[in-house]
Design a protein around this motif. Structure first.
Motif, short mmCIF file in Angstrom:
data_model
loop_
_atom_site.label_atom_id
_atom_site.label_comp_id
_atom_site.label_asym_id
_atom_site.label_seq_id
_atom_site.Cartn_x
_atom_site.Cartn_y
_atom_site.Cartn_z
N LEU A 1 42.89 31.54 55.77
CA LEU A 1 42.22 30.38 55.17
C LEU A 1 40.71 30.48 55.34
N LEU A 2 40.27 30.76 56.55
CA LEU A 2 38.83 30.84 56.82
C LEU A 2 38.18 32.00 56.08
N SER A 3 38.94 33.04 55.82
CA SER A 3 38.41 34.20 55.09
C SER A 3 38.14 33.87 53.63
N ARG A 4 38.67 32.75 53.14
CA ARG A 4 38.40 32.34 51.76
C ARG A 4 36.97 31.84 51.57
N PHE A 5 36.32 31.39 52.64
CA PHE A 5 34.94 30.93 52.49
C PHE A 5 34.07 32.07 51.96
N ALA A 6 33.10 31.71 51.13
CA ALA A 6 32.18 32.72 50.61
C ALA A 6 31.40 33.38 51.74
N ARG A 7 31.12 32.60 52.80
CA ARG A 7 30.35 33.11 53.93
C ARG A 7 30.67 32.29 55.16
N ARG A 8 30.64 32.95 56.31
CA ARG A 8 30.79 32.28 57.59
C ARG A 8 29.58 32.62 58.45
N VAL A 9 29.06 31.64 59.18
CA VAL A 9 27.93 31.87 60.07
C VAL A 9 28.30 31.30 61.44
#
Length: 297
Positions: free
Chosen positions: A184-192
């Motif tokens: 699910l979190l990998s679907r974000f365009a970007r993670r910081v």
């Protein structure tokens, strides 16, 4: 009215209810039907309640409960009931407090205590318009109701950036959260992320098969060195829409001003950004996001 599924505290600083297009009324126009459908009992501080009545919102709804004005202890009562209530008052399941970051009352002890008690008792604390729309949709999903189109944009993760931050004692919780909801979190365009948390999340991602030449989380400085402030700028620039911030309410933090700055930034762009302040809140959101797409962990 039957026994409510949920009891939520509700308050809004003056800016958010002083005219018909204010934030409180934007939320009620977007989510009023869901509030009725879910049967949410809204325990509402005096001036906020009066503003809802003035604008004829939630007309005839028996689940709107009036508390005293803030100066007469209304917000203090919300704090006590989030903490568990008393022999004569039922506990609340969380709180929506639409905060104007430049209103002095937002830093009064009862305002700070409301957030702290929500985190301490693993209950949601919502302080922005985007967050309030998002959270009612979370409750819809857990109640087995159909998704509301008004919340579609909140769940288009492929166009969003998520900040993932955790205080030292909660870093294991963040790693466990990221591991459980990795897809699910990998679907974000970007993670910081900040400092050590970002590094550990990258190590986790690589262990999960994320390409070794790519970072899963773009790391910023550690919190005490300014990482929270860097991410606050992303939020203000509308380049970060969702903050997942596992706060430890039980320890003194040397960079408290930076933490408050990040939270303040989220509230400045109230219609745009959300903040999950505890592992339980983040997990409930993540489960709802999966339910919305017909998936489970």
């Amino acid at each position: 009215m039957t026994t409510p599924l949920l009891r939520f505290g509700l308050a809004a600083n003056r800016l958010h209810h002083d005219n018909p297009n204010a934030t409180l009324f934007q939320w009620l126009r977007a989510c009023g039907s869901s509030v009725r459908q879910l049967g949410v009992e809204l325990h509402t501080v005096g001036r906020t309640h009066d503003a809802i009545m003035r604008e004829n919102m939630l007309e005839g709804y028996a689940g709107l409960v009036r508390y005293p004005y803030g100066r007469e202890g209304g917000l203090m009562k919300l704090v006590a009931r989030v903490a568990g209530g008393t022999e004569t008052s039922a506990p609340l399941d969380g709180a929506i407090y639409l905060i104007d970051p430049v209103d002095p009352s937002s830093t009064f002890p009862e305002a700070l205590a409301l957030k702290r008690q929500c985190i301490t008792h693993h209950k949601p604390f919502v302080s922005t318009l985007a967050g309030a729309i998002d959270w009612i949709e979370v409750e819809r999903m857990h109640a087995g109701l159909a998704p509301e189109p008004v919340a579609d944009g909140m769940f288009r993760l492929e166009s969003q950036t998520a900040a993932m931050i955790a205080h030292d004692s909660l870093k294991p919780e963040m790693l466990a959260f990221a591991d459980k909801y990795f897809d699910l979190l990998s679907r974000f365009a970007r993670r910081v992320g900040t400092g050590t948390t970002g590094s550990k999340l990258n190590e986790l991602a690589w262990s999960r098969g994320w390409p070794a030449d790519r970072r899963w989380v773009d790391p910023y400085l550690s919190g005490p060195m300014g990482g929270d402030a860097q991410i606050a700028e992303l939020v203000l620039d509308r380049s970060c829409q969702r903050v997942i911030f596992f706060e430890d309410p039980h320890v003194a933090r040397q960079h408290e001003a930076d933490i408050q700055l990040l939270e303040r930034a989220v509230r400045v762009v109230t219609e745009y950004a959300t903040c999950a302040t505890s592992p339980s809140m983040a997990r409930r959101w993540a489960d709802a996001a999966l339910l919305r797409t017909g998936k489970t962990v």
